[in-house]
Design a protein around this motif. Structure first.
Motif, short mmCIF file in Angstrom:
data_model
loop_
_atom_site.label_atom_id
_atom_site.label_comp_id
_atom_site.label_asym_id
_atom_site.label_seq_id
_atom_site.Cartn_x
_atom_site.Cartn_y
_atom_site.Cartn_z
N ASP A 122 33.85 -4.43 44.67
CA ASP A 122 33.49 -4.42 43.25
C ASP A 122 34.02 -5.69 42.60
N SER A 123 33.17 -6.34 41.81
CA SER A 123 33.56 -7.63 41.21
C SER A 123 34.74 -7.49 40.26
N THR A 124 34.79 -6.41 39.51
CA THR A 124 35.91 -6.21 38.58
C THR A 124 37.22 -6.03 39.33
N LYS A 125 37.19 -5.20 40.37
CA LYS A 125 38.41 -5.00 41.16
C LYS A 125 38.84 -6.28 41.86
N LEU A 126 37.87 -7.09 42.26
CA LEU A 126 38.21 -8.37 42.91
C LEU A 126 38.96 -9.28 41.95
N MET A 127 38.46 -9.40 40.72
CA MET A 127 39.14 -10.25 39.75
C MET A 127 40.53 -9.72 39.40
N LEU A 128 40.63 -8.40 39.25
CA LEU A 128 41.94 -7.81 38.94
C LEU A 128 42.91 -8.01 40.10
N SER A 129 42.42 -7.91 41.32
CA SER A 129 43.29 -8.10 42.47
C SER A 129 43.75 -9.55 42.59
N LEU A 130 42.84 -10.49 42.34
CA LEU A 130 43.22 -11.89 42.38
C LEU A 130 44.27 -12.21 41.32
N MET A 131 44.16 -11.55 40.18
CA MET A 131 45.11 -11.80 39.09
C MET A 131 46.47 -11.14 39.37
N GLN A 132 46.45 -9.95 39.96
CA GLN A 132 47.70 -9.22 40.15
C GLN A 132 48.39 -9.56 41.47
N GLN A 133 47.61 -9.73 42.55
CA GLN A 133 48.22 -10.02 43.84
C GLN A 133 48.43 -11.51 44.07
N LEU A 134 47.45 -12.34 43.74
CA LEU A 134 47.55 -13.78 43.96
C LEU A 134 48.02 -14.54 42.72
N LYS A 135 48.24 -13.84 41.64
CA LYS A 135 48.79 -14.42 40.40
C LYS A 135 47.90 -15.53 39.83
N LEU A 136 46.59 -15.36 39.91
CA LEU A 136 45.69 -16.31 39.27
C LEU A 136 45.78 -16.16 37.76
N PRO A 137 45.62 -17.25 37.01
CA PRO A 137 45.71 -17.17 35.55
C PRO A 137 44.67 -16.21 34.98
N PRO A 138 45.04 -15.35 34.03
CA PRO A 138 44.08 -14.42 33.43
C PRO A 138 42.90 -15.12 32.76
N LYS A 139 43.13 -16.33 32.24
CA LYS A 139 42.03 -17.05 31.58
C LYS A 139 40.90 -17.36 32.57
N ILE A 140 41.28 -17.68 33.81
CA ILE A 140 40.27 -17.99 34.82
C ILE A 140 39.57 -16.72 35.30
N THR A 141 40.36 -15.70 35.63
CA THR A 141 39.78 -14.48 36.19
C THR A 141 38.88 -13.77 35.18
N TYR A 142 39.35 -13.62 33.94
CA TYR A 142 38.53 -12.95 32.93
C TYR A 142 37.33 -13.80 32.54
N GLY A 143 37.49 -15.13 32.59
CA GLY A 143 36.36 -16.00 32.28
C GLY A 143 35.26 -15.88 33.33
N VAL A 144 35.67 -15.86 34.61
CA VAL A 144 34.68 -15.69 35.70
C VAL A 144 34.02 -14.33 35.61
N LEU A 145 34.80 -13.30 35.33
CA LEU A 145 34.26 -11.95 35.24
C LEU A 145 33.28 -11.81 34.08
N ALA A 146 33.63 -12.42 32.94
CA ALA A 146 32.71 -12.37 31.79
C ALA A 146 31.41 -13.10 32.08
N GLY A 147 31.52 -14.27 32.74
CA GLY A 147 30.31 -15.00 33.10
C GLY A 147 29.45 -14.24 34.08
N TYR A 148 30.08 -13.55 35.03
CA TYR A 148 29.33 -12.76 36.00
C TYR A 148 28.60 -11.61 35.31
N ARG A 149 29.24 -11.00 34.30
CA ARG A 149 28.63 -9.89 33.59
C ARG A 149 27.45 -10.35 32.74
N PHE A 150 27.43 -11.62 32.37
CA PHE A 150 26.33 -12.13 31.53
C PHE A 150 25.05 -12.39 32.32
N LEU A 151 25.16 -12.55 33.64
CA LEU A 151 23.99 -12.92 34.44
C LEU A 151 22.82 -11.95 34.30
#
Length: 260
Positions: A122-151
């Motif tokens: 699931d794309s949402t779980k992937l972004m949340l996992s990257l943010m929580q496990q790999l410590k990616l910046p929330p600005k990047i993860t939420y930005g990618v997720l929002a862009g994916y939802r707009f498609l």
């Protein structure tokens, strides 16, 4: 089920075998591992065979043509062995044929691994996992997720624009100039709507207290459980077992060098 595995661990379980398979130049190792991936895909997921074949089949045609070209234009280091046949001014040897088949099988393994990840994640779980496990910046993860939802909405808006143009008597463009003008008619409204939606999403996130801070709580917490590591160990361990079997039976070939 594989769909419940933590996406970050699952990505590692897909990436590690994919990288190691790139070193194998024999036929036995990628063939056995490809069979293993297919068995795992249909034994531990709810992916239908029809859907999987519809996605997988076009890649097979591309890989066949690619491996055929690789066989004809193989490098001098892989032109040993007996000549099987001659085609025009090409000479196809047994070693060139083996390398091309190995390349095709490795490519099929990469595709099968990719489908296993894409169709069960699931794309949402992937972004949340990257943010929580790999410590990616929330600005990047939420930005990618929002862009994916707009498609999907962009596709719907494009269809609305096309229908509106037909109602007003604007037919399908012909020629390069007409297509460029048509692209302009479509792109400007879509870009304007995208900017407006981005502003609304940004305002909504700020009103909910989103600042991009890494130290924040999460409503959905993604945890790495024992079953995740079991899946990781199974995927990587199966590859090492396959490599050992290939070595034991005398098939192992790493970067063109036979390991006996």
């Amino acid at each position: 089920m594989i769909s419940s595995i933590n996406p970050t661990v699952k990505a590692g379980a897909i990436l590690v075998p994919g990288v190691l398979l790139g070193l194998m130049f024999d036929i036995f190792t990628p063939l056995v591992y490809l069979i293993f991936i297919i068995l795992v895909t249909f034994a531990f997921t709810d992916i239908s065979l029809k859907r999987w074949l519809l996605i997988f089949s076009p890649f097979v045609l591309f890989i066949v043509s690619f491996s055929w070209t690789r066989m004809l234009y193989t490098s001098e280091s892989f032109q040993g062995g007996a000549i099987l046949f001659e085609f025009w001014y090409f000479q196809v040897t047994t070693e060139a044929l083996m390398v091309s088949i190995s390349l095709a099988l490795r490519s099929l393994c990469f595709i099968a691994l990719s489908l296993l990840f894409i169709l069960t994640t699931d794309s949402t779980k992937l972004m949340l996992s990257l943010m929580q496990q790999l410590k990616l910046p929330p600005k990047i993860t939420y930005g990618v997720l929002a862009g994916y939802r707009f498609l999907p909405t962009f596709k719907h808006e494009l269809e609305i624009l096309r229908q509106a143009h037909r109602i007003r008597g604007v037919g399908r463009a012909k020629g390069i100039k007409g297509r460029l003008q048509q692209f302009k008619r479509y792109s400007i409204p879509l870009l304007a709507n995208a900017i407006r939606k981005a502003e609304r999403v940004a305002n909504a996130m700020e009103s909910k207290g989103f600042t991009g801070d890494r130290n924040r709580t999460h409503y959905h917490e993604m945890k790495v459980r024992r079953r995740d590591w079991v899946f990781f160990g199974s995927m990587v361990g199966a590859l090492f077992l396959t490599v050992f079997m290939s070595y034991y039976f005398g098939y192992l070939n790493i970067f063109g060098r036979e390991i006996n």
